[in-house]
Design a protein around this motif. Structure first.
Motif, mmCIF file in Angstrom:
data_model
loop_
_atom_site.group_PDB
_atom_site.id
_atom_site.type_symbol
_atom_site.label_atom_id
_atom_site.label_comp_id
_atom_site.label_asym_id
_atom_site.label_seq_id
_atom_site.Cartn_x
_atom_site.Cartn_y
_atom_site.Cartn_z
ATOM 1 N N HIS A 53 1.072 -1.359 -0.427
ATOM 2 C CA HIS A 53 -0.419 -0.120 0.088
ATOM 3 C C HIS A 53 0.543 1.279 -0.185
ATOM 4 C CE1 HIS A 53 -2.665 2.793 1.133
ATOM 5 N NE2 HIS A 53 -4.127 1.973 0.678
ATOM 6 N N PRO A 54 0.521 2.074 -0.781
ATOM 7 C CA PRO A 54 1.816 3.361 -0.792
ATOM 8 C C PRO A 54 1.747 4.579 0.497
ATOM 9 C CG PRO A 54 0.208 2.866 -2.760
ATOM 10 C CD PRO A 54 -0.493 1.690 -1.771
ATOM 11 N N SER A 55 0.465 4.075 0.631
ATOM 12 C CA SER A 55 0.168 4.837 1.906
ATOM 13 C C SER A 55 1.797 4.395 3.252
ATOM 14 C CB SER A 55 -1.240 4.873 3.045
ATOM 15 O OG SER A 55 -2.161 5.433 1.833
ATOM 16 N N ILE A 56 1.816 3.310 3.155
ATOM 17 C CA ILE A 56 2.332 2.977 4.261
ATOM 18 C C ILE A 56 3.466 2.951 3.455
ATOM 19 C CG2 ILE A 56 2.830 0.750 5.743
ATOM 20 C CD1 ILE A 56 -0.118 -0.153 5.136
ATOM 21 N N LYS A 57 4.117 2.457 2.628
ATOM 22 C CA LYS A 57 5.180 2.199 1.988
ATOM 23 C C LYS A 57 5.882 3.897 1.781
ATOM 24 C CE LYS A 57 6.749 -1.280 -0.544
ATOM 25 N NZ LYS A 57 7.796 -1.919 0.213
ATOM 26 N N LYS A 58 6.019 5.162 1.868
ATOM 27 C CA LYS A 58 6.138 5.885 2.217
ATOM 28 C C LYS A 58 6.994 6.315 3.138
ATOM 29 C CE LYS A 58 2.296 8.603 3.836
ATOM 30 N NZ LYS A 58 0.800 9.717 3.548
ATOM 31 N N TYR A 59 6.743 5.581 4.195
ATOM 32 C CA TYR A 59 6.974 5.436 5.404
ATOM 33 C C TYR A 59 8.727 4.745 5.123
ATOM 34 C CZ TYR A 59 3.298 8.277 7.080
ATOM 35 O OH TYR A 59 2.752 8.895 7.827
ATOM 36 N N LEU A 60 9.139 3.684 4.117
ATOM 37 C CA LEU A 60 10.635 3.767 4.215
ATOM 38 C C LEU A 60 11.147 4.446 3.417
ATOM 39 C CD1 LEU A 60 9.376 0.494 1.989
ATOM 40 C CD2 LEU A 60 10.680 0.578 4.027
ATOM 41 N N ASP A 61 10.845 5.886 3.976
ATOM 42 C CA ASP A 61 11.771 6.803 3.475
ATOM 43 C C ASP A 61 11.920 7.534 5.243
ATOM 44 O OD1 ASP A 61 12.412 9.106 4.000
ATOM 45 O OD2 ASP A 61 11.223 10.430 2.469
ATOM 46 N N GLU A 62 13.118 6.870 5.770
ATOM 47 C CA GLU A 62 13.776 7.018 7.357
ATOM 48 C C GLU A 62 13.585 8.533 7.827
ATOM 49 O OE1 GLU A 62 17.218 5.093 9.511
ATOM 50 O OE2 GLU A 62 17.870 5.327 7.537
ATOM 51 N N LYS A 63 13.542 9.205 7.079
ATOM 52 C CA LYS A 63 13.417 10.774 7.113
ATOM 53 C C LYS A 63 11.670 10.922 7.697
ATOM 54 C CE LYS A 63 13.583 15.342 7.003
ATOM 55 N NZ LYS A 63 13.935 16.426 5.510
#
Length: 95
Positions: A53-63
């Motif tokens: 899910h893109p809404s969760i995947k975006k949190y693979l950005d460590e910042k």
């Protein structure tokens, strides 16, 4: 016959449990201290990596991931965009 159960008298231990502090360490791991004194090191990376899910995947950005808040005894990302059940965090395993 009508059976009525009042669940308000039987509050779950997890409803009373709160996160007292949380510290981002590195590589998507957070050390969490709970109101009962227990501490857990929770690794969020497997959960984030498996998600499609893109809404969760975006949190693979460590910042983005490291920018969480502690609100009402729980971890919160971006105004409830990402949040986990306290029971999962307490067990140290999410997903």
């Amino acid at each position: 016959m009508k059976i009525l159960i009042d669940y308000s008298e039987h509050e779950s231990v997890f409803e009373e449990l709160r996160i007292e502090s949380a510290k981002y360490l590195s590589d998507f791991a957070i050390r969490i201290k709970f109101s009962d004194g227990n501490e857990k090191l929770v690794d969020f990376k497997p959960f984030l990596s498996k998600s499609v899910h893109p809404s969760i995947k975006k949190y693979l950005d460590e910042k983005k991931f490291s920018n969480f808040s502690l609100i009402e005894g729980n971890l919160n990302w971006n105004d409830y965009d990402l949040i986990f059940p306290i029971s999962d965090l307490y067990s140290g395993k999410i997903g």
